[in-house]
Design an enzyme around this catalytic site. Structure first.
Site, PDB file in Angstrom:
ATOM      1  N   CYS A 178       0.464  -1.616   0.064  1.00 39.64           N
ATOM      2  CA  CYS A 178      -0.444  -0.105   0.066  1.00 39.64           C
ATOM      3  C   CYS A 178       0.555   1.415  -0.001  1.00 39.64           C
ATOM      4  O   CYS A 178       2.023   0.697   0.497  1.00 39.64           O
ATOM      5  CB  CYS A 178      -0.656  -0.246   1.680  1.00 39.64           C
ATOM      6  SG  CYS A 178      -1.682  -1.578   1.574  1.00 39.64           S
ATOM      7  N   GLY A 231      -1.005   0.987  -5.222  1.00 39.88           N
ATOM      8  CA  GLY A 231      -2.443   0.752  -4.693  1.00 39.88           C
ATOM      9  C   GLY A 231      -3.835   0.811  -5.120  1.00 39.88           C
ATOM     10  O   GLY A 231      -3.889   2.263  -4.957  1.00 39.88           O
ATOM     11  N   ASN A 282       0.723  -0.169   5.782  1.00 40.49           N
ATOM     12  CA  ASN A 282       1.455  -0.760   4.645  1.00 40.49           C
ATOM     13  C   ASN A 282       2.539  -2.362   4.658  1.00 40.49           C
ATOM     14  O   ASN A 282       2.893  -1.924   5.214  1.00 40.49           O
ATOM     15  CB  ASN A 282       2.403   0.087   3.669  1.00 40.49           C
ATOM     16  CG  ASN A 282       3.681  -0.038   2.404  1.00 40.49           C
ATOM     17  OD1 ASN A 282       4.707   0.133   2.115  1.00 40.49           O
ATOM     18  ND2 ASN A 282       2.854  -1.059   1.808  1.00 40.49           N
ATOM     19  N   GLY A 283       1.719  -3.104   4.604  1.00 41.53           N
ATOM     20  CA  GLY A 283       2.809  -4.638   5.296  1.00 41.53           C
ATOM     21  C   GLY A 283       0.957  -5.290   5.295  1.00 41.53           C
ATOM     22  O   GLY A 283       0.142  -5.369   4.996  1.00 41.53           O
ATOM     23  N   TYR A 335       9.726  -5.202  -8.114  1.00 43.38           N
ATOM     24  CA  TYR A 335       8.440  -4.070  -9.108  1.00 43.38           C
ATOM     25  C   TYR A 335       8.072  -3.160  -8.361  1.00 43.38           C
ATOM     26  O   TYR A 335       7.157  -2.483  -8.521  1.00 43.38           O
ATOM     27  CB  TYR A 335       7.875  -5.304  -8.721  1.00 43.38           C
ATOM     28  CG  TYR A 335       6.429  -6.074  -9.754  1.00 43.38           C
ATOM     29  CD1 TYR A 335       6.155  -5.449 -10.608  1.00 43.38           C
ATOM     30  CD2 TYR A 335       5.304  -5.166  -8.214  1.00 43.38           C
ATOM     31  CE1 TYR A 335       4.651  -4.973 -11.196  1.00 43.38           C
ATOM     32  CE2 TYR A 335       4.322  -4.775  -9.006  1.00 43.38           C
ATOM     33  CZ  TYR A 335       3.466  -4.902 -10.307  1.00 43.38           C
ATOM     34  OH  TYR A 335       2.411  -4.607 -10.753  1.00 43.38           O
TER      35      TYR A 335
END
Ligand code: SF4
Length: 460
Positions: A2, A28, A107-108, A247
């Protein structure tokens, strides 16, 4: 994966957060949200489905501009790793207890969130973001309404990875990374404010170029005047995510002091050495395969050409919900016949996860006249799930896990050959002594926990 953002200062916080989230949109696309705190500590939030431009628009956003003097806020763009798609897990999440309120965006992934929900008796609370938010509030209450103290002890409860921004009703703006440092996070004390973003590129674009990365385990707290920096009491060997280089991150970002773009080019150079092939043209899979294709072309001497044109308006296939992933991979690409027709094509991409996109690209290249298609992958075979921030529920989803050999992989994506980088090649390209490469190696940084145990623990 995210994107998270934060801002407190004299600029317009709402506009600044929306701009930061636009710069993090690649992390996201399912939902976006912001929460702001007024100078007297009231927290207001809005969340919506879809892209920032769709979710943070219209009358709800206009109302935020009318709440009075704003201290600052936090924001989030979501890519689901647990709790399902298009559901109540849109962030920031806002929770209160006895007049103490926190808004949280992270985020995670918290792999042991079910276990945590039991431990903290969080009945009816589902999804790792919600469990994490309630756990933090509980810990903060136990520690005298002090969220920084809660963040210090959080790693002893959590298995997984998080970079997090928190807004409190004091008001305070807080940023923290887990002690492994899986996910990126950067801050800039710039002008009269504090800027926070998942990636340094977002701060650069907004002119906050005097950023620094939040260190693994670091906790940064800002009350509008002074910045307090402290650390979690738990220490572990650091383990930043190698897939951020492959990526996730923007090529113009820096992660752990290392340029994402330069690393991707080096991955392509290594790939040309360990998996050479003859060809007429190197064609990148846009956009994240492009830098690796440049490296591959440089070392192999095979000319680089653009042969695939990406339609940016249909989103990133890998981070799209499963129901529309196939349709996206069909609509997303156009093909340049002149670069492909009658050529022996070396197609370079950053990774193959499920194989859906790659098979469709190989067949399209043949349909546009390619004589042969040789696929070269800048990372290693993606064989194991991630419990620290990617939506891979089990090994059964992964093409490299299901396939018996590289030849099998080539057959299943209908390519003439497939070649991968080695883990050693990846490590050499990144140049850091310690990184997480568990999705390639199966070696997770959590002491004593195997992939089987983690899979059992983490139900999405
Ligand atoms: S398992 Fe892979 S994707 Fe997950 S944190 Fe480690 S390197 Fe990154």
């Amino acid at each position: 994966m995210c994107g998270i953002a934060g801002y407190a200062g004299s600029e317009n916080a709402i506009t600044t957060l929306v701009l930061l989230l636009l710069e993090l949109q690649h992390r996201g696309q399912e939902s976006a949200g912001i929460a702001i705190a007024t100078a007297d500590g009231r927290i207001h939030s809005i969340v919506g489905k879809g892209l920032v431009i769709e979710a943070l628009n219209g009358s709800e956003l206009s109302k935020l501009f009318e709440v009075g003097k704003v201290f600052g806020g936090i924001g989030h763009v979501r890519y689901a790793t647990s709790g399902g798609y298009m559901d109540s897990q849109a962030q920031p999440l806002v929770v209160s207890s006895n007049g103490y309120t926190i808004a949280v965006a992270f985020n995670g992934t918290i792999a042991n969130y079910i276990q945590l929900a039991k431990e903290f008796n969080l009945r009816g609370v589902g999804g790792d973001a919600t469990v994490l938010t309630h756990t933090l509030l509980r810990l903060a209450k136990e520690l005298g309404n002090d969220i920084v103290e809660a963040l210090k002890v959080l790693p002893s409860y959590v298995i997984g990875g998080y970079s997090i921004v928190i807004l409190t009703s004091e008001p305070r703006l807080i940023a923290a990374r887990d002690p492994y440092g899986f996910r990126p996070l950067a801050i800039a004390k710039h002008g009269n404010g504090l800027y926070i973003a998942s990636e340094t590129a977002a701060l650069d674009v907004l002119g906050a170029t005097d950023w620094r990365e939040v260190l693994p385990g670091e906790i940064v707290s800002y009350d509008g005047h002074s910045l307090e920096i402290t650390r979690t009491s738990i220490s572990t060997p650091i383990s930043p995510c190698i897939f951020e280089y492959v990526y996730f991150s923007r090529p113009d970002s820096i992660f752990n002091g290392v340029s994402v773009y330069v690393t991707r080019v080096r991955m392509g150079e290594e790939l040309a050495r360990v998996a050479p092939v003859s060809g007429d043209v190197v064609i990148p899979v846009p956009d994240s395969g492009r830098a690796a294709a440049i490296g591959f072309s440089r070392v192999s001497g095979i000319p680089l050409e653009e042969g695939i044109v990406v339609n940016k308006y249909v989103g990133r296939g890998f981070i799209a919900p499963p129901t529309i992933r196939d349709t996206i991979s069909k609509l997303k690409y156009g093909f340049v016949r002149g670069s492909i027709n009658m050529k022996k094509v070396v197609l370079v991409d950053d990774s193959i996860v499920r194989g859906t996109t790659m098979k469709s690209l190989v067949n399209k290249l043949r349909a546009f006249g390619a004589r042969e298609v040789h696929v070269r992958v800048a990372s290693s075979p993606f064989k194991y799930p991630c419990f620290m921030g990617i939506d891979i529920a089990s090994r059964a989803e992964l093409l490299a896990w299901r396939a018996a050999s590289i030849i099998d992989i080539a057959k299943s994506i209908e390519a003439d050959s497939v070649g991968y980088n080695t883990i050693e090649g990846l490590l050499k390209a990144v140049g850091l002594p310690l990184v997480c490469h568990a999705c390639f190696s199966g070696l997770y940084p959590f002491k004593g926990l195997t992939v089987d145990e983690l899979e059992k623990m983490f139900i999405r």
